[in-house]
Design an enzyme around this catalytic site. Structure first.
Site, PDB file in Angstrom:
ATOM      1  N   ASN A   1     -43.816  65.126  27.208  1.00 33.14           N
ATOM      2  CA  ASN A   1     -44.000  64.404  25.980  1.00 33.14           C
ATOM      3  C   ASN A   1     -45.523  64.240  25.994  1.00 33.14           C
ATOM      4  O   ASN A   1     -46.244  63.321  26.447  1.00 33.14           O
ATOM      5  CB  ASN A   1     -43.448  62.971  26.024  1.00 33.14           C
ATOM      6  CG  ASN A   1     -43.935  62.108  24.699  1.00 33.14           C
ATOM      7  OD1 ASN A   1     -44.306  62.569  23.830  1.00 33.14           O
ATOM      8  ND2 ASN A   1     -43.562  60.879  24.973  1.00 33.14           N
ATOM      9  N   TRP A   2     -46.192  65.039  25.081  1.00 34.85           N
ATOM     10  CA  TRP A   2     -47.612  65.375  24.759  1.00 34.85           C
ATOM     11  C   TRP A   2     -48.173  64.015  23.965  1.00 34.85           C
ATOM     12  O   TRP A   2     -49.245  63.783  23.738  1.00 34.85           O
ATOM     13  CB  TRP A   2     -47.796  66.476  24.179  1.00 34.85           C
ATOM     14  CG  TRP A   2     -47.820  67.760  25.036  1.00 34.85           C
ATOM     15  CD1 TRP A   2     -47.251  67.729  26.215  1.00 34.85           C
ATOM     16  CD2 TRP A   2     -47.744  69.300  24.783  1.00 34.85           C
ATOM     17  NE1 TRP A   2     -46.985  69.046  26.649  1.00 34.85           N
ATOM     18  CE2 TRP A   2     -47.394  69.950  25.803  1.00 34.85           C
ATOM     19  CE3 TRP A   2     -48.330  69.670  23.676  1.00 34.85           C
ATOM     20  CZ2 TRP A   2     -47.432  71.329  25.654  1.00 34.85           C
ATOM     21  CZ3 TRP A   2     -48.619  71.181  23.576  1.00 34.85           C
ATOM     22  CH2 TRP A   2     -47.936  71.853  24.378  1.00 34.85           C
ATOM     23  N   LYS A   3     -47.170  63.350  23.350  1.00 34.28           N
ATOM     24  CA  LYS A   3     -47.553  62.166  22.493  1.00 34.28           C
ATOM     25  C   LYS A   3     -48.645  62.802  21.481  1.00 34.28           C
ATOM     26  O   LYS A   3     -48.508  63.858  20.876  1.00 34.28           O
ATOM     27  CB  LYS A   3     -48.294  61.047  23.150  1.00 34.28           C
ATOM     28  CG  LYS A   3     -47.198  60.759  24.448  1.00 34.28           C
ATOM     29  CD  LYS A   3     -47.468  59.243  25.136  1.00 34.28           C
ATOM     30  CE  LYS A   3     -46.367  59.091  26.241  1.00 34.28           C
ATOM     31  NZ  LYS A   3     -46.397  57.991  27.192  1.00 34.28           N
TER      32      LYS A   3
ATOM     33  N   GLY B   1     -47.776  55.160  31.559  1.00 31.80           N
ATOM     34  CA  GLY B   1     -49.321  55.334  31.467  1.00 31.80           C
ATOM     35  C   GLY B   1     -50.008  54.414  32.431  1.00 31.80           C
ATOM     36  O   GLY B   1     -51.403  54.196  32.365  1.00 31.80           O
TER      37      GLY B   1
ATOM     38  N   HIS C   1     -38.585  56.165  21.736  1.00 31.95           N
ATOM     39  CA  HIS C   1     -39.491  55.881  22.825  1.00 31.95           C
ATOM     40  C   HIS C   1     -40.067  54.354  22.850  1.00 31.95           C
ATOM     41  O   HIS C   1     -40.230  53.713  21.781  1.00 31.95           O
ATOM     42  CB  HIS C   1     -40.663  56.900  22.610  1.00 31.95           C
ATOM     43  CG  HIS C   1     -41.572  56.942  23.891  1.00 31.95           C
ATOM     44  ND1 HIS C   1     -42.712  56.370  23.881  1.00 31.95           N
ATOM     45  CD2 HIS C   1     -41.633  57.933  24.762  1.00 31.95           C
ATOM     46  CE1 HIS C   1     -43.290  56.598  24.690  1.00 31.95           C
ATOM     47  NE2 HIS C   1     -42.562  57.428  25.590  1.00 31.95           N
TER      48      HIS C   1
ATOM     49  N   SER D   1     -45.419  57.342  34.677  1.00 32.49           N
ATOM     50  CA  SER D   1     -46.124  57.793  35.716  1.00 32.49           C
ATOM     51  C   SER D   1     -45.550  58.826  36.775  1.00 32.49           C
ATOM     52  O   SER D   1     -45.890  58.646  37.894  1.00 32.49           O
ATOM     53  CB  SER D   1     -46.648  56.480  36.184  1.00 32.49           C
ATOM     54  OG  SER D   1     -47.316  55.986  35.650  1.00 32.49           O
TER      55      SER D   1
ATOM     56  N   GLY E   1     -45.421  62.165  30.672  1.00 31.12           N
ATOM     57  CA  GLY E   1     -46.459  61.759  29.507  1.00 31.12           C
ATOM     58  C   GLY E   1     -47.629  62.397  30.019  1.00 31.12           C
ATOM     59  O   GLY E   1     -47.941  63.758  29.966  1.00 31.12           O
ATOM     60  N   GLY E   2     -48.665  61.786  30.723  1.00 30.54           N
ATOM     61  CA  GLY E   2     -50.043  62.266  31.132  1.00 30.54           C
ATOM     62  C   GLY E   2     -50.034  63.583  31.890  1.00 30.54           C
ATOM     63  O   GLY E   2     -50.769  64.417  31.576  1.00 30.54           O
TER      64      GLY E   2
ATOM     65  N   GLU F   1     -43.224  53.416  22.945  1.00 35.15           N
ATOM     66  CA  GLU F   1     -44.251  53.380  21.955  1.00 35.15           C
ATOM     67  C   GLU F   1     -43.640  53.168  20.449  1.00 35.15           C
ATOM     68  O   GLU F   1     -44.491  52.443  19.738  1.00 35.15           O
ATOM     69  CB  GLU F   1     -45.364  54.445  22.140  1.00 35.15           C
ATOM     70  CG  GLU F   1     -45.980  54.316  23.587  1.00 35.15           C
ATOM     71  CD  GLU F   1     -46.239  55.504  24.227  1.00 35.15           C
ATOM     72  OE1 GLU F   1     -46.119  56.644  23.594  1.00 35.15           O
ATOM     73  OE2 GLU F   1     -46.287  55.480  25.527  1.00 35.15           O
TER      74      GLU F   1
ATOM     75  N   GLU G   1     -37.195  54.916  30.913  1.00 39.15           N
ATOM     76  CA  GLU G   1     -38.792  54.784  31.158  1.00 39.15           C
ATOM     77  C   GLU G   1     -39.035  53.278  30.947  1.00 39.15           C
ATOM     78  O   GLU G   1     -39.060  52.618  29.933  1.00 39.15           O
ATOM     79  CB  GLU G   1     -39.503  55.281  29.888  1.00 39.15           C
ATOM     80  CG  GLU G   1     -38.957  56.896  29.793  1.00 39.15           C
ATOM     81  CD  GLU G   1     -40.164  57.537  29.017  1.00 39.15           C
ATOM     82  OE1 GLU G   1     -40.862  58.306  29.708  1.00 39.15           O
ATOM     83  OE2 GLU G   1     -40.293  57.327  27.844  1.00 39.15           O
TER      84      GLU G   1
END
Ligand code: 13P
Length: 255
Positions: free
Chosen positions: A10-12, A173, A95, A213, A234-235, A97, A167
């Site tokens: 997930n590149w957000k 993150g 998600h 993470s 993510g990251g 966010e 999640e």
């Protein structure tokens, strides 16, 4: 039950177009021969077409980070499942966010799940508790509520196009992933909730990802949990080497 592991990046709201293309190319090169793992790249909306072209023929598929619950109409700024379906295999819904930063409700998530399904998109449905909820001993209650609400309109026949991503919000993150015990316990709880909502056979066939993470150096142990069938990253998905390492860690457990 043989569940094919699924690793999704997930590149957000990150990457320029050039970065997105280079990243897709890098992941493609790094994981060319890793067919045992389902690999999904989830770029921002404007890069979906270009990334789809870049990975075509590689076995990697593309996902979207959200969609609207209607297929067309006067909904300025929204993107419908029907628009995504020609280019995407998955859409991420619920998600944290979107729930916590953008105020998305369980009812909206449920309506989006139905709309996505009717356009032929598979869904990665995200659930997870905040730190406050975990510390208050409410983690399972929250996950159960999000799961039951999100799956409210899902019939038995639709379950094969649903992936659940657990999640925990406190792990997203932060660099602090859930322990393998916590990840396994909650994945098992998700599966038992699925058994209550549907039946045990269906629950055993649905894939459950862990997200929060995930990195190259903790992927093997998290993916080693018996009820964890993949990762939503993510990251670490923004770097082809790091994401490739996670995919190879998943493949090493299959082979
Ligand atoms: P991080 O891997 O950066 O913690 O993000 C997880 C996530 O939110 C994936 O959807």
């Amino acid at each position: 039950m043989n569940r094919r592991p699924i690793i999704a990046g997930n590149w957000k709201m990150n990457t320029s177009l050039d970065e997105a293309l280079a990243l897709a190319r890098g992941v493609r090169e790094q994981t060319e021969s890793v067919d045992s793992i389902e690999r999904v790249l989830i770029p921002p909306f404007p890069w979906i077409l270009a990334v789809h072209g870049e990975v075509s023929g590689s076995g990697i598929t593309v996902g979207a980070q959200n969609c609207y619950m209607e297929q067309s109409g006067a909904f300025t700024g929204e993107v419908s499942p029907a628009m995504l379906a020609p280019h995407c295999s998955y859409v991420v819904l619920g998600h944290s966010e979107r729930r916590h930063v953008l105020g998305e409700t369980d009812d909206q998530v449920a309506a989006k799940v139905t709309a996505a399904h009717s356009s032929g998109l598979s869904v990665i449905l995200c659930v997870g508790e905040t730190l406050e909820e975990r510390e208050a001993g409410r983690a399972e209650q929250i996950v159960s509520q999000q799961l039951r609400a999100g799956l409210g309109n899902v019939s038995w026949g639709m379950t094969q196009s649903i992936v659940i991503a657990y999640e925990p919000v406190w792990a997203i993150g932060t660099g602090v992933a859930a322990s393998t015990q916590d990840a396994q316990d909650m994945a098992a709880f998700v599966r038992s909730t699925l058994a209550n909502v549907f039946d045990q056979k269906t629950a055993n066939s649905v894939r459950i990802q862990y997200g929060g993470s995930v990195k190259g150096d903790n992927a093997a142990e998290l993916l080693g949990c018996p009820d964890v069938d993949g990762a939503l990253v993510g990251g670490a998905s923004l770097n082809a080497d790091d994401f490739g390492e996670i995919i190879r860690a998943a493949a090493a457990q299959v082979n």
